[in-house]
Design an enzyme around this catalytic site. Structure first.
Site: not given
Ligand code: ASP
Length: 310
Positions: A61-62, A90, A111, A139
């Protein structure tokens, strides 16, 4: 500085950075965008601008609603949707990744599994950084769409009793939502098993801000005295010990009988994904708002993107 100019160019890192004026402005703008989406208008407000979405933890969703919001505004999107496909594997540091993306995009949505990562990212660039979830931390944009949903579903926020239920310890959505709601005249009920209680620093800050707050370990008790029940998933990925997760995962399960037996009209919300904490038969009840809540992510993120890019 007025509310509009405070948001211009701002990073969005924590929910408690918003005062009542800023929140009301975002809600108001989001309502305007919801109307223009309903009318099917084509917008070019962010034409020529690029949004980068960097997701080092899973998301449906986000990420998609940020990208949909940018596309609906006429802007464009570049994305790292799978952490395994970025140079982080890496060994690249987050600040180096952000310094690089600074050269490609006008706004960066991040995120990341580490608490505080959004702050670290924001220090590496002058471009606005939006925290789309930093581990078990915050959030903030979810809290904005949750607030908008409460307003849409109930017609007002002030005066409501809101119960936050489930994994209040690791759930970043409830940390942010509690802070946003503290700007309104709400009563908060925190319902969680003892092992999953709201972190004391957040609860103490809420109390110090004058929020009326009660804690319970009983979901039914919270349900029978709230207007809005905000359920959450036990956050499996935050447990070092899988046995502890197994023991707690079924602690709260909301059934249709419980909602119907509450004796009042309760709006049921959930940031999603749900596992089994809301039985599917709840979905058909008129108060089950969680899929409408997910859809609200688009107009709210459109509002936020336009405000921070001026
Ligand atoms: N989607 C929300 C989050 O990213 C809730 C959850 O995952 O349980 O925090």
């Amino acid at each position: 500085m007025n509310v509009v100019s405070r948001l211009q160019g701002a990073d969005v890192l924590r929910a408690d950075q918003f005062d009542r004026g800023g929140l009301d402005l975002i809600l108001d703008k989001a309502r305007g965008f919801a109307r223009s989406l309903e009318r099917g208008e084509r917008l070019d407000t962010m034409g020529g601008q690029i949004l980068a979405t960097l997701f080092f933890e899973p998301s449906t969703r986000t990420r998609l609603s940020f990208e949909a919001a940018m596309l609906r505004l006429g802007g464009q999107v570049v994305s790292v949707a799978d952490p395994k496909s970025s140079s982080a594997v890496k060994g690249e540091t987050l600040p180096d990744t952000i310094r690089t993306v600074d050269g490609y995009a006008d706004v960066i949505v991040l995120r990341h599994p580490l608490v505080g990562s959004a702050e670290e990212a924001a220090q590496a660039t002058d471009k606005p950084v939006i925290n789309a979830g930093d581990g078990a931390g915050q959030h903030p944009t979810q809290a904005l769409l949750d607030l908008y949903t409460i307003l849409q579903e109930r017609g007002e926020v002030d005066g409501l009793t809101v119960a936050l239920a489930g994994d209040l310890k690791h759930g970043r959505t409830v940390h942010s939502l509690a802070q946003v709601l503290s700007r309104y005249g709400v009563k908060l009920l925190l319902a969680a098993p003892d092992a999953l209680r709201m972190p004391p620093d957040i609860a103490n800050d809420l109390r110090a801000a004058g929020v009326s707050l009660e804690e319970t370990e009983n979901l039914q008790e919270a349900l029978s005295s709230c207007d809005v029940l905000y359920m959450t998933r036990v956050q499996r990925e935050r447990f070092a010990d899988p046995a502890e997760y197994e023991q707690l995962k079924g602690a709260f399960v909301l059934t249709r009988e419980m909602v119907e037996g509450a004796g009042r009209e309760v709006t049921v919300m959930h940031p999603l994904p749900r596992v089994d904490e809301i039985s599917p038969e709840v979905d058909a009840l008129p108060g089950a708002a969680y899929f409408r809540q997910a859809a609200n992510g688009v107009p709210v993120r459109m509002a936020l993107l336009t405000l921070i890019t001026g």
